[in-house]
Design a protein around this motif. Structure first.
Motif, short mmCIF file in Angstrom:
data_model
loop_
_atom_site.label_atom_id
_atom_site.label_comp_id
_atom_site.label_asym_id
_atom_site.label_seq_id
_atom_site.Cartn_x
_atom_site.Cartn_y
_atom_site.Cartn_z
N VAL A 1 18.76 -8.16 3.08
CA VAL A 1 18.43 -8.06 4.33
C VAL A 1 18.94 -6.59 4.90
O VAL A 1 18.39 -6.35 5.98
CB VAL A 1 19.39 -8.86 5.02
N ILE A 2 19.27 -6.11 4.57
CA ILE A 2 20.42 -4.16 4.79
C ILE A 2 19.53 -3.42 4.71
O ILE A 2 19.37 -2.46 5.67
CB ILE A 2 21.62 -4.28 4.94
N CYS A 3 18.46 -4.11 3.86
CA CYS A 3 17.19 -2.83 3.24
C CYS A 3 16.85 -3.99 2.85
O CYS A 3 15.72 -4.26 1.87
CB CYS A 3 17.81 -2.16 1.70
N PRO A 4 15.73 -4.13 3.79
CA PRO A 4 14.46 -5.29 3.55
C PRO A 4 13.68 -4.65 3.06
O PRO A 4 12.79 -6.14 2.35
CB PRO A 4 13.97 -6.15 5.29
N GLU A 5 12.98 -3.74 3.06
CA GLU A 5 11.98 -2.85 1.95
C GLU A 5 12.15 -3.61 0.62
O GLU A 5 10.87 -4.27 0.03
CB GLU A 5 11.78 -1.57 1.89
N LEU A 6 13.32 -3.91 0.10
CA LEU A 6 13.57 -3.87 -1.22
C LEU A 6 12.97 -5.91 -1.59
O LEU A 6 12.24 -6.02 -2.74
CB LEU A 6 15.22 -4.16 -1.52
N MET A 7 12.40 -7.05 -0.38
CA MET A 7 12.51 -8.26 -0.56
C MET A 7 10.73 -7.90 -0.49
O MET A 7 10.62 -8.84 -1.25
CB MET A 7 12.49 -8.16 1.07
N ILE A 8 9.98 -6.79 -0.71
CA ILE A 8 8.36 -7.10 -1.38
C ILE A 8 8.86 -7.17 -2.03
O ILE A 8 7.93 -7.90 -2.81
CB ILE A 8 7.82 -5.82 -0.60
N SER A 9 9.59 -6.55 -3.37
CA SER A 9 9.86 -6.55 -4.43
C SER A 9 9.38 -8.53 -5.06
O SER A 9 8.96 -8.96 -5.85
CB SER A 9 11.05 -6.72 -5.82
N MET A 10 9.54 -9.71 -3.96
CA MET A 10 9.28 -10.94 -4.68
C MET A 10 8.13 -11.06 -4.47
O MET A 10 7.96 -12.15 -4.55
CB MET A 10 10.09 -11.74 -2.78
N LEU A 11 7.38 -10.36 -3.82
CA LEU A 11 5.73 -10.57 -3.39
C LEU A 11 5.08 -10.47 -5.04
O LEU A 11 4.40 -10.88 -5.17
CB LEU A 11 5.02 -9.95 -2.08
N PHE A 12 5.41 -9.49 -5.73
CA PHE A 12 4.96 -9.38 -6.84
C PHE A 12 5.17 -9.41 -8.22
O PHE A 12 4.83 -9.06 -9.29
CB PHE A 12 4.19 -8.04 -6.80
N THR A 13 7.06 -9.32 -8.36
CA THR A 13 7.80 -9.72 -9.22
C THR A 13 7.84 -10.95 -9.74
O THR A 13 8.64 -11.78 -9.41
CB THR A 13 8.96 -8.61 -9.13
#
Ligand code: AR6
Length: 551
Positions: A330-342
């Protein structure tokens, strides 16, 4: 960074032990170590933006999208804006299929003035969930938790911008996004702007086929990505604060478009190619180790920062979770996009994420977690335009009981997992004995929510570090006793010049004892002492025999 610098022989600073941080960077500065492999489009590296011939991206604006063809199949993310994404609608009592993106476009183009209208908007293209999704947390955030002024700013300014960002998806992403499936070493690079548009879609819950967690559903082996889970979760203070981090991210990226890029790389190593631990002749003494009881992993600039992950990336970030991984996401939300394709990580896989920006400061942890304002991330970019921040997601096993952790198969599993992560970049390298820089920043991996033992996990990570030649900075998260425990074990192993293989055998022997009663450190000390005594006696006997022969 060098305030606590000290020699390998002891500490001079208050909080750290072991070698100074510069030995973990491999240089005098966090940014002096070699860059990670550059972004080069290839059959196993999908780059969603256009890379100019000379590889240099514009520094003052986001890169342009790469042009390609939409794909609607099992190998790619099914995009909400795909013409193939259809949704049943009921017009005058007649049901028919409509392009879902048209419904989304029409809903997001209308003004949304409050939490109820936001919920209604999301439900307008998720009608199946009309009586299921209650948006408890979302409503509490805007109706009770935030100040009136903050709410007004959000609905007047930020939300319309998030909607525009979501609707810009077909313009910003024009090539299909491959799924990072199990057992494949593949990478994806995207621009921060592209990620913000994808996350804006997650915010509005537009990703098709991602709303159910049924075992039979197409994406059952992927993490959740639509934010409805977060809006639905218990409206605790930590959920409110996570939502504040997310909203702040959108406020920031819609105010000033970030211009960098990120790479996500899945590393998968077949079990047969993992080390034969019993045979490893790597010496623990060759591992540079720095241990600090203050400081956190995300603050360890320039190092490979470990994400204490769930095999479903992100863990409970879109649910109740609020520990290391969730806070990082949540402090680096770009990491959340890994959840889309991993796809869910198998035992011998990790995910590398290079280039994320940090947007928020925080205080507290778990139920005391709080958003604490803007974070100005001054991390420099690498030659491919990524922030020089590498996050390595590796999942430990959860343990309910110490007996399960101290087993040959589980120890080997954790060793392999850590080694697969730490040895990233080793492929194709000659087998020189020099260290791989930068080192990793880690800590009590698997020892919080997953209930592992700090003694075992620190030793496992030291072994993986020594075998992969990756220096380690270990952050004990405020625990100075643990810091001293680890440095004592490390010094003992160095004094006895122990190899990874020898230590592995000791661990396996320890597993045969009553692990609930015995102490690992005492066991290792006694075993090493016994071995030292035996070899001393042997050499004395040999000397006596030599003397006898001489006589
Ligand atoms: N820096 C250094 N150490 C930390 C930090 C930090 N920022 N945060 C926590 N620690 P945990 P796990 C220490 O429980 O056991 C999530 O839900 C602290 O001592 O996050 O591997 C994931 O999604 C803490 O007790 O990791 C997984 O589902 C310890 O690290 C699951 O938790 C472990 O942190 C992973 O659980």
């Amino acid at each position: 960074y060098f305030g606590n610098a000290m020699s390998a022989s002891g500490s001079t600073g208050n909080t750290s032990r072991g070698v100074p941080l510069c030995e973990i960077y491999g240089s005098q500065s966090p940014w002096g170590s070699p860059e990670f492999p550059l972004v080069v489009p290839s059959y196993n590296h999908a780059v969603l933006y256009h890379v100019p011939g000379n590889g240099a991206l514009p520094q003052d604006r986001p890169p342009k999208p790469q042009i390609g063809q939409d794909k609607w199949d099992h190998d790619f993310v099914r995009m909400p804006c795909s013409v193939h994404s259809l949704y049943p609608v009921n017009d005058n009592g007649e049901s028919h299929l409509k392009k879902r993106w048209e419904i989304i476009e029409s809903s997001l183009s209308k003004p949304i003035k409050n939490s109820q209208e936001l919920a209604d908007t999301i439900l307008s293209y998720n009608t199946k969930f009309r009586n299921i999704w209650k948006f408890r947390a979302l409503c509490k955030l805007f109706d009770e938790y935030l100040e009136e002024e903050e709410v007004k700013y959000f609905f007047d300014v930020t939300l319309p911008e998030i909607a525009k960002l979501a609707l810009a998806l077909p313009k910003l992403i024009q090539t299909p996004i491959p799924l990072l499936k199990q057992h494949k070493n593949r990478s994806i690079s995207l621009s921060q702007q592209q990620i913000s548009s994808l996350l804006a879609n997650a915010f509005f819950c537009t990703f098709p086929r991602r709303n159910t967690t049924k075992k039979s559903s197409e994406y059952a082996s992927y993490p959740h990505i639509n934010f409805n889970m977060l809006y639905e979760s218990s409206p605790s203070d930590s959920t409110m604060e996570k939502l504040k981090c997310v909203c702040y991210y959108f406020k920031k990226v819609t105010t000033k478009v970030p211009v960098g890029v990120l790479t996500f790389s899945r590393r998968s190593v077949p079990q047969r190619d993992c080390p034969r631990w019993v045979q490893s002749d790597a010496h623990i003494s060759d591992l540079p180790l720095h241990i600090d009881s203050v400081g956190t992993i995300e603050d360890a600039d320039g190092l490979i920062q470990i994400d204490f992950a769930n095999k479903y990336l992100g863990g409970g970030v879109l649910g109740h979770g609020c520990v290391q991984e969730e806070i990082r996401f949540v402090i680096c939300p770009e990491l959340m996009i890994s959840m889309l394709f991993t796809e869910v990580l198998s035992p011998s896989e990790v995910l590398f994420m290079i280039g994320c920006e940090r947007y928020s400061k925080y205080t507290g942890y778990a139920n005391t977690f709080q958003w604490a304002g803007d974070f100005k991330d001054t991390t420099p970019h690498d030659s491919s335009g990524r922030k020089r921040c590498a996050v390595l997601a590796m999942d430990a096993l959860p343990y309910s009981n110490v007996v399960h952790e101290f087993k040959r198969v589980t120890i080997a599993r954790e060793l392999n997992k850590a080694w697969i992560g730490f040895s990233y970049g080793l492929e194709g390298n000659s087998h020189s004995q020099s260290c791989l820089y930068p080192g990793v920043a880690t800590g009590n991996w698997g020892c919080g929510a997953f209930g592992g033992s700090e003694a075992l996990k620190s030793i496992v990570q030291i072994m993986a570090g020594a075998h992969s030649r990756r220096p380690i900075a270990y952050y004990t998260f405020g625990d100075s006793r643990l810091r001293d425990f680890i440095i004592n074990i490390y010094n003992m192993l160095v004094t006895h010049d122990v190899t990874v293989g020898q230590l592995y055998k000791l661990l396996l022997n320890f597993c045969l004892t009553d692990v609930r009663k015995n102490n690992l450190q005492t066991y290792i000390r006694q075993a090493l002492q016994n071995e030292a005594n035996i070899s001393k006696n042997n050499s004395e006997n040999a000397t006596n025999e030599d003397c006898a022969v001489d006589n």
